[in-house]
Design an enzyme around this catalytic site. Structure first.
Site, mmCIF file in Angstrom:
data_model
loop_
_atom_site.group_PDB
_atom_site.id
_atom_site.type_symbol
_atom_site.label_atom_id
_atom_site.label_comp_id
_atom_site.label_asym_id
_atom_site.label_seq_id
_atom_site.Cartn_x
_atom_site.Cartn_y
_atom_site.Cartn_z
ATOM 1 N N VAL A 107 -4.623 12.107 21.256
ATOM 2 C CA VAL A 107 -4.927 10.889 21.676
ATOM 3 C C VAL A 107 -4.076 10.651 22.749
ATOM 4 O O VAL A 107 -2.799 10.961 22.847
ATOM 5 C CB VAL A 107 -4.959 9.753 20.542
ATOM 6 C CG1 VAL A 107 -5.001 8.449 21.212
ATOM 7 C CG2 VAL A 107 -5.667 10.062 19.297
ATOM 8 N N CYS A 108 -4.701 10.028 23.958
ATOM 9 C CA CYS A 108 -3.787 9.407 24.914
ATOM 10 C C CYS A 108 -3.109 10.627 25.778
ATOM 11 O O CYS A 108 -3.449 11.441 25.806
ATOM 12 C CB CYS A 108 -3.010 8.239 24.562
ATOM 13 S SG CYS A 108 -2.171 7.194 25.796
#
Length: 208
Positions: A98-99
């Site tokens: 994520v990210c």
């Protein structure tokens, strides 16, 4: 199903909690919050998370979830962290991020030649580390799944739930969590936000 949610200093809590909340809706999931040591881990917002196991104790999870966060640049130099990701990946059914967590996957050699996404402020870093950049919110390339910035981890959780189980199951999770975003502002992407705001956020992320 053993899922390893990776912890490290300076990570963003929502990067991990978002997909965790979604995937742990399934009764077959056994969640593990894994770090280099058993010591509590402080996130970039100051929230402290207690690991449930260590890298040495959980070497072959079925699903690996790697968050990003304010500590992303320092994390790239964390040999134990990067080595764990590289070691856990071959045995995993799914490896996800994520990210800016995707930069850690790339540093571990997992994204070479693969399509991947990340937080918009570090897209160039992801390319420098060998990935093929996508600006999609969630990207599947084989058994590697990457999500864009922070809140995209929730979307990734639902997409991954559909891939692991089926769409009706993922839809049921979405309803149970009442995930029906209606943001009060329309500045959630660099294409929509004012230029000066984009510049300020990019500088903050790159300075972390």
């Amino acid at each position: 199903m053993h899922i390893a949610f990776v912890l490290y200093p300076g990570m963003t809590a929502l990067d991990l909690v978002g997909p965790s909340q979604v995937l742990c809706c399934h009764p077959a999931v056994e969640a593990h919050y894994v770090a280099g040591t058993p010591d509590p881990v402080r996130t970039d917002s100051g929230l402290v998370i207690q690991p449930t196991t260590t890298f040495a104790e959980l070497t072959a999870p079925e699903v690996l979830v790697v968050p990003g966060g304010g500590g992303w640049r320092r994390a790239l130099d964390d040999t134990a962290l990067v080595d764990y990701i590289a070691t856990a990946h071959p045995a995993a059914t799914w490896t996800t991020s994520v990210c800016s967590g995707s930069t850690l996957l790339a540093k571990a050699g997992i994204l070479t030649g693969k399509r991947a996404t990340t937080h918009w402020a570090v897209r160039d870093v992801l390319v420098e580390l060998g990935a093929e950049l996508s600006t999609d919110r969630v990207v599947f390339d084989g058994n590697v799944v990457t999500a864009a910035g922070v809140s995209a981890g929730i979307d990734m959780g639902f997409a991954l739930a559909a891939a692991i189980w089926d769409e009706p199951t993922a839809q049921q999770f979405q309803l149970g969590l009442e995930y029906d975003p209606q943001p009060p502002f329309d500045t959630g992407s660099p294409e929509k936000a004012p230029a000066e705001m984009v510049a300020a956020i990019r500088a903050a992320v790159r300075a972390a």
